[in-house]
Design a protein around this motif. Structure first.
Motif, PDB file in Angstrom:
ATOM      1  N   ASP A 132       0.856  -1.182   0.000  1.00 37.21           N
ATOM      2  CA  ASP A 132       0.000   0.000   0.000  1.00 37.21           C
ATOM      3  C   ASP A 132       0.894   1.235   0.000  1.00 37.21           C
ATOM      4  OD1 ASP A 132      -1.734   2.062   0.552  1.00 37.21           O
ATOM      5  OD2 ASP A 132      -2.868   0.964   2.065  1.00 37.21           O
ATOM      6  N   GLN A 146      -6.666  -4.570  -0.787  1.00 30.83           N
ATOM      7  CA  GLN A 146      -7.474  -4.290  -1.960  1.00 30.83           C
ATOM      8  C   GLN A 146      -7.111  -5.230  -3.086  1.00 30.83           C
ATOM      9  OE1 GLN A 146      -5.919  -0.118  -2.235  1.00 30.83           O
ATOM     10  NE2 GLN A 146      -5.732  -0.595  -4.408  1.00 30.83           N
ATOM     11  N   SER A 157      -5.394   2.006 -10.720  1.00 29.60           N
ATOM     12  CA  SER A 157      -4.324   2.554  -9.879  1.00 29.60           C
ATOM     13  C   SER A 157      -4.750   3.785  -9.095  1.00 29.60           C
ATOM     14  CB  SER A 157      -3.111   2.893 -10.753  1.00 29.60           C
ATOM     15  OG  SER A 157      -3.459   3.853 -11.750  1.00 29.60           O
ATOM     16  N   GLU A 160      -7.269   3.925  -4.133  1.00 30.12           N
ATOM     17  CA  GLU A 160      -6.405   3.500  -3.040  1.00 30.12           C
ATOM     18  C   GLU A 160      -7.259   3.276  -1.801  1.00 30.12           C
ATOM     19  OE1 GLU A 160      -2.803   3.706  -5.281  1.00 30.12           O
ATOM     20  OE2 GLU A 160      -3.460   2.687  -3.439  1.00 30.12           O
ATOM     21  N   ARG A 193      -6.612   5.590   1.261  1.00 26.48           N
ATOM     22  CA  ARG A 193      -7.062   6.953   1.005  1.00 26.48           C
ATOM     23  C   ARG A 193      -8.592   7.024   1.023  1.00 26.48           C
ATOM     24  NH1 ARG A 193      -5.658  12.157  -0.783  1.00 26.48           N
ATOM     25  NH2 ARG A 193      -7.581  13.279  -0.337  1.00 26.48           N
TER      26      ARG A 193
END
Length: 250
Positions: A25, A112, A118, A121, A124
């Motif tokens: 991550d 994930q 991409s 996230e 986030r």
């Protein structure tokens, strides 16, 4: 009621594909609570993860994320927030497990699927949900010194301290924040979240209303769930032993 909730989760997870994390991550920093906010510093996820005096929250959400170039991806989300921890599960419209997050006072664990684009996230997204739904005082306490938060009647703005320019524009229901439509626009990067939320818990969403004495946490309903090995948990700055995934993990 407990049986109904477990059946609901079984329906949600039917056909969901167990996916491996898409590598390290990028927000998995030395601080297990830190989430990078582009060039503006780190956002610290609140500790405790949910006010201990507050009523637990159970919610279903439809989350649609839009990238800077207009690409969209939608998720069905299940959230459980209580004194033992927070658990968030996101499935795509095909029923595949996309993002799973658990968060206790020891840190945040996010995994994930490798097929996610991409620009999505998991850590986030967790921070964005906190900035939309958590109390303003907790959001402010987690912001870096470069940012501040202000709110007027359901419109919340994360702004740059030096210029007052908006960084995040947030809207959520004014009266009952967990029921209705909410949105977040990242002016710095250009992505957007649109959220339709429905609260499942009958308890008041007002954080000033404590949960009844002795009332079980909604998260305790998952104590019989299959334990999942912890992956992607950021090590603590002191090098302490990594916490195990809670036994109420989805």
């Amino acid at each position: 009621m407990r049986l109904k909730i477990l059946l609901l989760l079984a329906v949600l997870l039917t056909g969901a594909c167990a996916a491996e994390p898409a590598g390290p991550d990028p927000f998995n920093l030395k601080d297990p609570f830190a989430v990078r906010l582009e060039d503006w510093g780190n956002f610290a996820l609140p500790t405790p993860h949910w006010p201990h005096h507050a009523a637990p929250i159970e919610a279903m959400q439809r989350i649609e994320a839009t990238s800077p170039n207009g690409t969209r991806i939608a998720f069905q989300a299940r959230l459980s927030l209580g004194p033992q921890g927070a658990a968030i599960l996101l499935l795509d419209d095909l029923g595949r497990r996309a993002i799973t997050a658990t968060w206790t006072d020891l840190g945040a664990h996010v995994s994930q699927a490798s097929w996610l684009p991409s620009w999505v996230e998991g850590r986030r997204l967790l921070a964005d949900l906190v900035m939309v739904y958590w109390p303003q005082t907790l959001v402010r306490s987690g912001l870096p010194s470069t940012l501040d938060v202000e709110e007027v009647r359901g419109d919340r703005r994360i702004i740059l301290r030096k210029t007052d320019a908006p960084y995040l524009l947030i809207h959520h229901p004014e009266a009952n924040i967990w029921n209705g439509r909410a949105s977040l626009v990242n002016r710095s990067v250009g992505y957007r979240l649109d959220i339709q939320s429905t609260r499942l818990s009958p308890l008041s969403a007002d954080l000033s209303v404590p949960a009844p004495t002795g009332a079980p946490s909604p998260i305790s309903r998952y104590t019989t769930a299959r334990a999942v090995p912890s992956r992607g948990f950021a090590p603590s700055p002191t090098g302490a032993e990594r916490p195990q995934t809670p036994d109420w993990y989805f």
